[in-house]
Design a protein around this motif. Sequence first.
Motif, PDB file in Angstrom:
ATOM      1  N   PHE A 149      62.632  93.348 -10.364  1.00  0.00           N
ATOM      2  CA  PHE A 149      62.378  94.781 -10.193  1.00  0.00           C
ATOM      3  C   PHE A 149      61.208  95.005  -9.249  1.00  0.00           C
ATOM      4  N   PHE A 150      60.202  94.127  -9.312  1.00  0.00           N
ATOM      5  CA  PHE A 150      59.011  94.252  -8.479  1.00  0.00           C
ATOM      6  C   PHE A 150      59.167  93.518  -7.150  1.00  0.00           C
ATOM      7  N   ILE A 151      59.848  92.360  -7.205  1.00  0.00           N
ATOM      8  CA  ILE A 151      59.963  91.542  -6.001  1.00  0.00           C
ATOM      9  C   ILE A 151      60.791  92.244  -4.925  1.00  0.00           C
ATOM     10  N   GLN A 152      61.910  92.844  -5.340  1.00  0.00           N
ATOM     11  CA  GLN A 152      62.811  93.460  -4.360  1.00  0.00           C
ATOM     12  C   GLN A 152      62.140  94.556  -3.530  1.00  0.00           C
ATOM     13  N   PRO A 153      61.489  95.559  -4.154  1.00  0.00           N
ATOM     14  CA  PRO A 153      60.842  96.581  -3.314  1.00  0.00           C
ATOM     15  C   PRO A 153      59.661  96.045  -2.519  1.00  0.00           C
ATOM     16  N   LEU A 154      58.958  95.051  -3.068  1.00  0.00           N
ATOM     17  CA  LEU A 154      57.824  94.482  -2.337  1.00  0.00           C
ATOM     18  C   LEU A 154      58.295  93.750  -1.086  1.00  0.00           C
ATOM     19  N   THR A 200      59.001  93.610   4.734  1.00  0.00           N
ATOM     20  CA  THR A 200      59.917  93.457   5.869  1.00  0.00           C
ATOM     21  C   THR A 200      59.849  94.675   6.785  1.00  0.00           C
ATOM     22  N   TYR A 201      59.882  95.861   6.203  1.00  0.00           N
ATOM     23  CA  TYR A 201      59.782  97.088   7.003  1.00  0.00           C
ATOM     24  C   TYR A 201      58.437  97.160   7.735  1.00  0.00           C
ATOM     25  N   TYR A 202      57.384  96.727   7.049  1.00  0.00           N
ATOM     26  CA  TYR A 202      56.045  96.761   7.646  1.00  0.00           C
ATOM     27  C   TYR A 202      55.987  95.875   8.893  1.00  0.00           C
ATOM     28  N   THR A 209      61.003 103.213  -2.610  1.00  0.00           N
ATOM     29  CA  THR A 209      61.114 103.518  -4.038  1.00  0.00           C
ATOM     30  C   THR A 209      62.095 104.651  -4.293  1.00  0.00           C
ATOM     31  N   ILE A 210      61.963 105.719  -3.549  1.00  0.00           N
ATOM     32  CA  ILE A 210      62.811 106.889  -3.780  1.00  0.00           C
ATOM     33  C   ILE A 210      64.230 106.642  -3.287  1.00  0.00           C
ATOM     34  N   TRP A 211      64.397 105.884  -2.200  1.00  0.00           N
ATOM     35  CA  TRP A 211      65.722 105.640  -1.647  1.00  0.00           C
ATOM     36  C   TRP A 211      66.523 104.660  -2.505  1.00  0.00           C
ATOM     37  N   ASN A 212      65.854 103.642  -3.043  1.00  0.00           N
ATOM     38  CA  ASN A 212      66.553 102.622  -3.817  1.00  0.00           C
ATOM     39  C   ASN A 212      67.305 103.211  -5.009  1.00  0.00           C
ATOM     40  N   TYR A 213      66.710 104.198  -5.664  1.00  0.00           N
ATOM     41  CA  TYR A 213      67.373 104.781  -6.830  1.00  0.00           C
ATOM     42  C   TYR A 213      68.697 105.423  -6.429  1.00  0.00           C
ATOM     43  N   ALA A 268      61.956 103.746 -12.761  1.00  0.00           N
ATOM     44  CA  ALA A 268      60.684 103.958 -13.454  1.00  0.00           C
ATOM     45  C   ALA A 268      59.766 102.750 -13.278  1.00  0.00           C
ATOM     46  N   ILE A 269      60.337 101.546 -13.340  1.00  0.00           N
ATOM     47  CA  ILE A 269      59.535 100.332 -13.167  1.00  0.00           C
ATOM     48  C   ILE A 269      59.034 100.230 -11.739  1.00  0.00           C
ATOM     49  N   GLN A 270      59.900 100.478 -10.774  1.00  0.00           N
ATOM     50  CA  GLN A 270      59.495 100.406  -9.371  1.00  0.00           C
ATOM     51  C   GLN A 270      58.542 101.548  -9.011  1.00  0.00           C
ATOM     52  N   PHE A 271      58.721 102.688  -9.668  1.00  0.00           N
ATOM     53  CA  PHE A 271      57.804 103.811  -9.461  1.00  0.00           C
ATOM     54  C   PHE A 271      56.409 103.453  -9.963  1.00  0.00           C
ATOM     55  N   GLY A 272      56.350 102.689 -11.063  1.00  0.00           N
ATOM     56  CA  GLY A 272      55.061 102.221 -11.560  1.00  0.00           C
ATOM     57  C   GLY A 272      54.369 101.324 -10.546  1.00  0.00           C
ATOM     58  N   LEU A 273      55.143 100.465  -9.872  1.00  0.00           N
ATOM     59  CA  LEU A 273      54.581  99.616  -8.817  1.00  0.00           C
ATOM     60  C   LEU A 273      54.058 100.470  -7.669  1.00  0.00           C
ATOM     61  N   PHE A 274      54.821 101.469  -7.292  1.00  0.00           N
ATOM     62  CA  PHE A 274      54.378 102.380  -6.232  1.00  0.00           C
ATOM     63  C   PHE A 274      53.067 103.070  -6.620  1.00  0.00           C
ATOM     64  N   LEU A 275      52.969 103.506  -7.879  1.00  0.00           N
ATOM     65  CA  LEU A 275      51.752 104.191  -8.322  1.00  0.00           C
ATOM     66  C   LEU A 275      50.529 103.282  -8.256  1.00  0.00           C
TER      67      LEU A 275
END
Length: 282
Positions: free
Chosen positions: A53-58, A63-65, A90-94, A136-143
Amino acid sequence: MQEESWTEVIQPRTRLLDLGLADVWRYRDLVMLFVRRDFVSTYKQTVLGPIWFFIQPLLTTITYYIIFGRVANLSTDALPPLVFYISGVTIWNYFAQTLTATSTVFRDNAAMFGKVYFPRLTMPLSIVISNLVRFAIQFGLFLLIWLYYVVQTDAIHPNWLIALTPALIAIMGLMSLGLGMIFSALTTKYRDLAMLLTFGVQLLMYATPVIYPLSSITNPKYKLIILANPMSSIVETFRYAFLGSGTFSWAALAYSAVITLAVLLAGIIIFNRVQKSFTDTV
């Protein structure tokens, strides 16, 4: 002769907009079982499990960066690139994950649908909910990343529009549910649409200001095309609320809400038509 008393009477639905929400509520425990099944089936026999859940968005953000921030040197509206990209991811993945998973619900669960009765809507709803937990989990990482930049820099200026976050999530969830039901109904006959949708969702991301700000689009014609995408105002509002940079418009947000309701209505009609006979075509 004493009449038999039945606990469940299965009848065909005659109204197009009859979703049977009362039945769905009675089967709410089944919805939660489906949600649990999604988690178990996805991460069973994986080494890292839910840590993905954390690895994928990171990994996506990094990669985008590198590609869009360093190589292509795209604008981030003077925002720190890391928090800019992860907000969009985060917002797009959902939306993308929910739409993709919902679009094949009939095909993937045909065997179960053909053997036992339960409200068919419970399946796509469970996908929306299970992806909401992931969000919600990925949003927590974003926060966590967002709070770091709020404390350490002066580039982030959050505002009261953060209160609109639940509404933004609701619009995304309903949009993906409506589109998912439409494509799920169509893929019962046309299997190629599932692959086309996966490719289309990837292309749609580039027509949504996920990796670039809307302000960087200077050509009026192209900007109009981007604004025609109902997801654009969702991503821009989310980023504007938390980061304080970007664009916000009540009209654009209302447009997204209206399009979402129209898509959901179409999805309900098509879903109700197809669920009566989809087992004959899957």
